[in-house]
Design a protein around this motif. Structure first.
Motif, PDB file in Angstrom:
ATOM      1  N   TRP A  27      44.618  34.665  40.245  1.00 14.41           N
ATOM      2  CA  TRP A  27      44.886  33.283  39.024  1.00 14.41           C
ATOM      3  C   TRP A  27      43.569  32.623  39.271  1.00 14.41           C
ATOM      4  N   LEU A  47      40.532  35.120  37.880  1.00 10.24           N
ATOM      5  CA  LEU A  47      39.796  34.638  36.980  1.00 10.24           C
ATOM      6  C   LEU A  47      39.552  33.053  37.001  1.00 10.24           C
ATOM      7  N   HIS A  48      39.990  32.214  37.204  1.00 12.34           N
ATOM      8  CA  HIS A  48      39.351  31.094  36.549  1.00 12.34           C
ATOM      9  C   HIS A  48      38.945  30.797  37.708  1.00 12.34           C
ATOM     10  N   LYS A  86      45.842  41.503  39.091  1.00  5.50           N
ATOM     11  CA  LYS A  86      44.711  40.885  38.732  1.00  5.50           C
ATOM     12  C   LYS A  86      44.951  40.861  36.382  1.00  5.50           C
ATOM     13  N   ASP A  87      44.989  42.449  36.234  1.00  8.81           N
ATOM     14  CA  ASP A  87      45.102  42.456  34.804  1.00  8.81           C
ATOM     15  C   ASP A  87      46.488  41.541  34.219  1.00  8.81           C
ATOM     16  N   GLU A 126      46.260  38.473  33.924  1.00 11.22           N
ATOM     17  CA  GLU A 126      45.530  38.058  33.484  1.00 11.22           C
ATOM     18  C   GLU A 126      46.304  37.667  31.800  1.00 11.22           C
ATOM     19  N   ASN A 173      46.704  34.812  29.283  1.00 13.64           N
ATOM     20  CA  ASN A 173      46.531  34.440  27.938  1.00 13.64           C
ATOM     21  C   ASN A 173      47.452  34.069  26.908  1.00 13.64           C
TER      22      ASN A 173
END
Length: 467
Positions: A342, A345-346, A396-397, A400, A404
Motif C-alpha cells: 500500500w 503504491l500510494h 504489490k501487484d 494494487e 482498485n
C-alpha cells in the motif's frame, strides 16, 4: 425453528413475551457457534460462562417484572479491536495478547445497556488494516460461502459469524470499508454509520489521541441478516457518551425528503475495473427501488476518482507517520507485506500537501452535499470486483488489484457519510451486493431503501460453511 436462526427483532420479542428465555437463546447460539466456528474461525474468544451468567441475570430481571431494554437477552458479538472490560484489546497482535481493557468502549457499553448478551469476540487482521481477516495471534477466518476468498476485513470475523448464525448482531467498525466489505463478501447486511452517530473511542488509548484521518473517518456499525435488525442495532449502539466530543445527539428519523425520492446509481465506478456481476447488482437494486416508486437516474456524483486519491493521501500519511513503525515492530509478516505494498503504491505526502488534501476534502464534501439535495440516495457497488482470493494483498501487484476494487468503499469514510451494504443477486457461491449512501445523520434513508431491496431479494438466512 431453532432460536439461533431468528433475527434479533424476533428473538427479543420471544424473550420479552416469555416464549423463550435468554438462557435458551444463549445456549442455542453457543451450540451453533461450537458447530460451525471450527470451520471458519470467526469467533476467536468464546465468552461461554460469562454469557450464561448474563442470561441468567436477564431472565431473573424479567421474572421480577423489570422494564426490559430493546435487546434484552439477545446474543451478540464484539470485535477484538474495541475495549471490553476484563478482556484483551489485542487487535490480532501477538505483543498485545495480554493488553487487558479496564473499562468498556462506548459501543460495548451501549450494547450491554440495551440488554444484549456478548457471547464472543470476532477476528480481525493485525491492527485491523486489511480486507483479509488473518493474523499471527488468532489465525485466519474463512469465508463460509467460499473459503478460497476473503471474508472481508477488517471485520471479517463479524461478517462470517452473522452469515453462519453465530448471533443475529455482530459489532464491527469501518474506516475504509471494514463493515461494508465483510457484509458484501459474506452476503449479509452491514451498516457503516455516518460521522459521530455512534460514540467511538477506546478508553485504553483515548488520552493519546488519533490521527486526523481516523478522527474523521473511523466509525462503528453492526452486521446483521435483516435490515430491520440493522436499524435496531443502530439505535442501541448510538446511545450517547459525552467523552466523545464528536457524538451527535440527533433524531434517528430525519425530515422526509421531497417525493418521489431520487436515487443516483453508479454501476460503473470511474478509475478502474468494474466486474459485470457488480455492475448488474447496482442496476438491479435500482430496478427494485424504481418498482417501489423511487426515481432512479444513472448519474455520477462529483469527482469520484479524486475522492479516492484524497482518501489514500490522508490515510497513507497518517499511517506512515504513526502505525507503520509500530506495525514493523509488532505486526505479522502478511500484515507487514500488505501495508508495504500500500505504502509503495500510494506515497506519504509532505505537510503542505496533507493540509491541502484536508482542505480539498472539505470542498468535495460541499459538492457532494449539493448533489445530494437532488439525489438524496446514491447506490454503488461495495467492491467493484468479486471478493479477492485469500492473501491476494501480500504482493504489490495483488495489493494494487485489491485497492482498485476498493474504490467505491473509500468514498463514504472520506466524506463521513453512512453506507448500508445489502446483498443483491449472486455469482456462483457468492452473493453480489451494493452499498446505499446518504447524507450525514440520514441512516434512516439508507435503511428504508435497504428494506425495499431486501423485500425484493429475500431476507438473508444463516448458512452452513462451505466444504
Amino acid at each position: 425453528m431453532d432460536l439461533w436462526q431468528y433475527d434479533a427483532t424476533d428473538l427479543a420479542r420471544l424473550i420479552r413475551t416469555g416464549q423463550a428465555s435468554a438462557r435458551e437463546a444463549v445456549d442455542s447460539v453457543l451450540a451453533r457457534l461450537h458447530k460451525v466456528n471450527p470451520a471458519i474461525n470467526a469467533v476467536v474468544r468464546v465468552l461461554e460462562d460469562d454469557a450464561r451468567a448474563q442470561a441468567e441475570t436477564a431472565d431473573a430481571a424479567r421474572a421480577r417484572g423489570h422494564a426490559l431494554p430493546p435487546l434484552h437477552g439477545v446474543p451478540v458479538t464484539t470485535k477484538i479491536n474495541v475495549d471490553q472490560a476484563g478482556l484483551p484489546t489485542d487487535n490480532g497482535v501477538v505483543p498485545l495478547k495480554d493488553f487487558i481493557a479496564k473499562e468498556d468502549s462506548p459501543v460495548v457499553a451501549n450494547l450491554k445497556h440495551a440488554g444484549a448478551v456478548i457471547v464472543g469476540r470476532t477476528n480481525a487482521p493485525a491492527f485491523s488494516m486489511r480486507i483479509f481477516t488473518d493474523n499471527a495471534l488468532h489465525g485466519r477466518t474463512l469465508n463460509p460461502r467460499d473459503p478460497s476468498v476473503t471474508p472481508g476485513g477488517s471485520s471479517g470475523g463479524a461478517g462470517a459469524a452473522i452469515a453462519t448464525g453465530i448471533g443475529p448482531i455482530a459489532h464491527g467498525n469501518d474506516i475504509g470499508g471494514s463493515v461494508r466489505i465483510p457484509a458484501y463478501c459474506n452476503g449479509v447486511v452491514g451498516l457503516r454509520t455516518g460521522f459521530a452517530r455512534i460514540p467511538s473511542f477506546n478508553p485504553s488509548a483515548a488520552m493519546t489521541g488519533r490521527p486526523i484521518g481516523a478522527v474523521m473517518m473511523a466509525v462503528q456499525g453492526p452486521h446483521t441478516r435483516t435490515v430491520r435488525d440493522a436499524r435496531l442495532a443502530l439505535e442501541a449502539m448510538a446511545r450517547g457518551d459525552r467523552r466523545d466530543w464528536r457524538w451527535n445527539d440527533v433524531p434517528m428519523q430525519g425530515p422526509p425528503p421531497a417525493r418521489p425520492i431520487k436515487v443516483a446509481i453508479v454501476p460503473e465506478v470511474p478509475g478502474g475495473h468494474n466486474h459485470p456481476a457488480q455492475v448488474t447488482a447496482v442496476r438491479q437494486a435500482g430496478k427494485h427501488l424504481q418498482a417501489a416508486g423511487y426515481v432512479v437516474d444513472e448519474v455520477l456524483p462529483p469527482d469520484i476518482e479524486r475522492g479516492v486519491e484524497l482518501w489514500h493521501q490522508i490515510c497513507v500519511t497518517d499511517v506512515f507517520g504513526g502505525l507503520w513503525p509500530t506495525m514493523q515492530k509488532m505486526g505479522d509478516p502478511d500484515g507487514i507485506a500488505s501495508m508495504q505494498g500500500w505504502l509503495e503504491l500510494h506515497k506519504s505526502v509532505d505537510l503542505p500537501t496533507y493540509v491541502a488534501a484536508l482542505t480539498e476534502r472539505e470542498g468535495l464534501l460541499f459538492r457532494w452535499m449539493s448533489f445530494m439535495q437532488q439525489w438524496p440516495l446514491i447506490i454503488l457497488p461495495t467492491l467493484s470486483d468479486l471478493p479477492p482470493k485469500q492473501v491476494a494483498d501480500i504482493t504489490k501487484d495483488g495489493q494494487e488489484q485489491v485497492l482498485n476494487a476498493m474504490r467505491p468503499a473509500l468514498l463514504a469514510p472520506l466524506l463521513g457519510l453512512p453506507g448500508l451494504a445489502v446483498p443483491v443477486g449472486s455469482h456462483g457461491k457468492l452473493r453480489t451486493g451494493v452499498q446505499i449512501m446518504s447524507m450525514r445523520n440520514r441512516e434512516d434513508l439508507c435503511l428504508d431503501a435497504g428494506e425495499v431491496i431486501e423485500a425484493a431479494e429475500g431476507v438473508v438466512m444463516p448458512i452452513d460453511p462451505a466444504k
